[in-house]
Design a protein around this motif. Structure first.
Motif, PDB file in Angstrom:
ATOM      1  N   PRO A  68      40.985  88.775 -17.684  1.00 52.03           N
ATOM      2  CA  PRO A  68      41.032  87.307 -17.600  1.00 52.03           C
ATOM      3  C   PRO A  68      41.225  86.624 -18.953  1.00 52.03           C
ATOM      4  N   ASP A  69      40.762  87.257 -20.039  1.00 54.56           N
ATOM      5  CA  ASP A  69      40.968  86.681 -21.369  1.00 54.56           C
ATOM      6  C   ASP A  69      42.448  86.598 -21.730  1.00 54.56           C
ATOM      7  N   LEU A  70      43.262  87.471 -21.143  1.00 51.50           N
ATOM      8  CA  LEU A  70      44.655  87.607 -21.541  1.00 51.50           C
ATOM      9  C   LEU A  70      45.601  86.723 -20.743  1.00 51.50           C
ATOM     10  N   ALA A  71      45.160  86.248 -19.594  1.00 46.87           N
ATOM     11  CA  ALA A  71      46.051  85.530 -18.693  1.00 46.87           C
ATOM     12  C   ALA A  71      46.572  84.232 -19.318  1.00 46.87           C
ATOM     13  N   GLY A  72      47.861  83.978 -19.138  1.00 44.52           N
ATOM     14  CA  GLY A  72      48.452  82.720 -19.569  1.00 44.52           C
ATOM     15  C   GLY A  72      48.798  82.628 -21.031  1.00 44.52           C
ATOM     16  N   LEU A  73      48.728  83.746 -21.773  1.00 46.92           N
ATOM     17  CA  LEU A  73      49.008  83.706 -23.210  1.00 46.92           C
ATOM     18  C   LEU A  73      50.335  84.377 -23.562  1.00 46.92           C
ATOM     19  N   GLY A  74      51.150  84.662 -22.572  1.00 50.64           N
ATOM     20  CA  GLY A  74      52.447  85.277 -22.841  1.00 50.64           C
ATOM     21  C   GLY A  74      52.352  86.725 -23.246  1.00 50.64           C
ATOM     22  N   LEU A  75      51.274  87.392 -22.862  1.00 45.53           N
ATOM     23  CA  LEU A  75      51.042  88.782 -23.223  1.00 45.53           C
ATOM     24  C   LEU A  75      51.311  89.694 -22.031  1.00 45.53           C
ATOM     25  N   ARG A  76      51.802  90.874 -22.341  1.00 42.29           N
ATOM     26  CA  ARG A  76      51.852  91.946 -21.352  1.00 42.29           C
ATOM     27  C   ARG A  76      50.695  92.893 -21.648  1.00 42.29           C
ATOM     28  N   TRP A  77      50.135  93.452 -20.629  1.00 45.52           N
ATOM     29  CA  TRP A  77      49.048  94.388 -20.895  1.00 45.52           C
ATOM     30  C   TRP A  77      49.011  95.479 -19.835  1.00 45.52           C
ATOM     31  N   ALA A  78      48.405  96.593 -20.232  1.00 42.50           N
ATOM     32  CA  ALA A  78      48.221  97.727 -19.332  1.00 42.50           C
ATOM     33  C   ALA A  78      46.744  98.071 -19.300  1.00 42.50           C
ATOM     34  N   ALA A  79      46.271  98.477 -18.147  1.00 45.07           N
ATOM     35  CA  ALA A  79      44.885  98.933 -18.038  1.00 45.07           C
ATOM     36  C   ALA A  79      44.728 100.196 -18.868  1.00 45.07           C
ATOM     37  N   ALA A  80      43.745 100.234 -19.714  1.00 49.53           N
ATOM     38  CA  ALA A  80      43.516 101.395 -20.571  1.00 49.53           C
ATOM     39  C   ALA A  80      42.014 101.664 -20.642  1.00 49.53           C
ATOM     40  N   PRO A  81      41.416 102.064 -19.519  1.00 53.31           N
ATOM     41  CA  PRO A  81      39.964 102.237 -19.496  1.00 53.31           C
ATOM     42  C   PRO A  81      39.504 103.390 -20.369  1.00 53.31           C
ATOM     43  N   THR A  82      38.258 103.332 -20.764  1.00 50.39           N
ATOM     44  CA  THR A  82      37.646 104.427 -21.499  1.00 50.39           C
ATOM     45  C   THR A  82      36.409 104.892 -20.748  1.00 50.39           C
ATOM     46  N   ALA A  83      36.029 106.127 -20.982  1.00 54.43           N
ATOM     47  CA  ALA A  83      34.858 106.710 -20.336  1.00 54.43           C
ATOM     48  C   ALA A  83      33.723 106.791 -21.349  1.00 54.43           C
ATOM     49  N   VAL A  84      32.566 106.242 -21.014  1.00 55.26           N
ATOM     50  CA  VAL A  84      31.426 106.226 -21.941  1.00 55.26           C
ATOM     51  C   VAL A  84      30.191 106.804 -21.261  1.00 55.26           C
ATOM     52  N   ILE A  85      29.269 107.255 -22.106  1.00 60.88           N
ATOM     53  CA  ILE A  85      27.980 107.761 -21.646  1.00 60.88           C
ATOM     54  C   ILE A  85      26.891 106.987 -22.351  1.00 60.88           C
ATOM     55  N   ASP A  86      25.963 106.437 -21.595  1.00 61.55           N
ATOM     56  CA  ASP A  86      24.789 105.763 -22.147  1.00 61.55           C
ATOM     57  C   ASP A  86      23.801 106.828 -22.605  1.00 61.55           C
ATOM     58  N   LEU A  87      23.500 106.852 -23.911  1.00 65.23           N
ATOM     59  CA  LEU A  87      22.620 107.882 -24.459  1.00 65.23           C
ATOM     60  C   LEU A  87      21.156 107.464 -24.524  1.00 65.23           C
ATOM     61  N   THR A  88      20.814 106.311 -23.969  1.00 68.20           N
ATOM     62  CA  THR A  88      19.418 105.858 -24.067  1.00 68.20           C
ATOM     63  C   THR A  88      18.460 106.612 -23.142  1.00 68.20           C
ATOM     64  N   PRO A  89      18.889 107.137 -21.989  1.00 65.25           N
ATOM     65  CA  PRO A  89      17.954 107.953 -21.198  1.00 65.25           C
ATOM     66  C   PRO A  89      17.556 109.225 -21.949  1.00 65.25           C
TER      67      PRO A  89
END
Length: 359
Positions: free
Chosen positions: A145-166
């Motif tokens: 949503p931050d990118l919409a309407g700004l003339g930008l093209r974008w691709a989904a580029a998810p990352t995988a993370v692990i919460d180390l607090t447990p």
């Protein structure tokens, strides 16, 4: 540029009443000791924003670092990090660019300062003040949503993370049953994981040879040379922000390696590799489990695989969306960028074919 917090855009404003109005601008800054010290106070800082990391990228890509202060009127509210390079004679601002083996540059911002407003201020800075023909950005805090309407093209580029607090038992329990069995198998097979000394010149060679074997499985070659591995170690190791790991089998042979930068609250999986003939001993799972415990013992709160991939889910990861955005001055420039990407892929496959023929 005026902006209110929120995601609804109307007449140049982001409206979420009652909201603070932001007038953000970017000002290029010299890399002084005071500037680096200020950047290190931001809670959203990453290792990719640090001086040693930018030295590494600048060296390996022959690029020029670009640091900028983000202001709201007269008040500094953050920083921007990128690098300038040239392709086809055109100035390009990468924050970062694909293929740089770095990630998540973009902004460091005070709490409450909207990233969309900072991105909107970046566009005239990149294409006006810097005279760039192309801009790319991957910021850990940006959302689609931050990118919409700004003339930008974008691709989904998810990352995988692990919460180390447990605690460690909970971390181990969050992995799939098969992953836990593989870690136990590595231990029963006398696989031992140990830290490598960054001063050991043989580590980069071991890692890159194993990486070549990994790529050969897919009839490809690595996307970077051994010199990039050496440059990373040379620039990151003196600050103590780089964990290098080796996994050895029962006969003492190095059968797998991992390169893991870390800083602030996050450890990153920059690269890992292993010999195919020894993968049945499960050294890769042993390396990751060792890294998770090592990081947790030092107060690191998150492990980031720096990319998404199905095999990473077995470690109990959570997927975090991080869109990769870009904008070009003209359709011609956008086409050149796409052609360069495809050309690189074709070159990689051709080099792999030649390597197979020469064997």
């Amino acid at each position: 540029m005026a902006a209110r917090r929120g995601i609804i855009r109307q007449e140049g404003l982001f409206i979420e009443p009652p909201g603070e109005i932001f007038m953000l601008r970017l000002h290029r800054a010299e890399p002084t000791a005071a500037l680096w010290a200020d950047r290190a106070t931001y809670d959203d800082r990453l290792i990719f924003h640090t001086e040693p990391w930018l030295r590494f990228v600048a060296e390996s890509q022959r690029a020029e670092p670009v640091l900028a202060t983000v202001t709201d009127g007269p008040r500094p509210v953050g920083h921007f990090t990128g690098l300038l390079t040239r392709r086809y004679g055109l100035r390009i601002l990468g924050s970062p660019m694909a293929g740089w083996t770095t990630s998540y540059l973009g902004f460091n911002l005070d709490p409450g300062v909207p990233r969309r407003a900072a991105l909107e201020a970046l566009v005239p800075f990149a294409f006006g003040e810097l005279g760039c023909a192309h801009l790319e950005l991957r910021d850990r805090g940006l959302t689609e949503p931050d990118l919409a309407g700004l003339g930008l093209r974008w691709a989904a580029a998810p990352t995988a993370v692990i919460d180390l607090t447990p605690d460690e038992d909970a971390l181990f329990g969050a992995m799939t049953g098969a992953c836990r069995r593989n870690i136990r198998k590595a231990a029963k097979s006398s696989v031992v994981v140990a830290e490598a000394d960054p001063a050991d010149d043989t580590f980069a060679g071991e890692f890159h040879e194993q990486l070549r074997d990994v790529f050969a499985k897919q009839n490809l070659v690595p996307t970077y040379s051994i010199e990039r591995v050496r440059a990373l170690i040379r620039n990151l190791a003196p600050g103590g922000r780089l964990l290098l790991l080796r996994a050895r089998d029962g006969e003492g042979r190095c059968i797998a390696t991992a390169v893991l930068p870390w800083y602030h609250r996050t450890m990153y999986f920059w690269g890992g590799a292993s010999w195919r003939e020894h993968q049945h001993l499960r050294p890769n799972e042993a390396l990751i489990w060792h890294a998770l415990r090592w990081a947790k013992q030092r107060g690191v709160a998150e492990f980031d695989f720096v990319g998404g991939n199905a095999y990473k889910a077995k470690y109990g990861t959570t997927e975090v969306p991080v869109p990769w955005a870009r904008r070009s001055r003209s359709p011609l420039v956008a086409g050149l960028r796409d052609a360069a990407k495809e050309g690189f892929a074709l070159k990689q496959r051709a080099v792999a074919r030649l390597a197979r023929v020469s064997r």
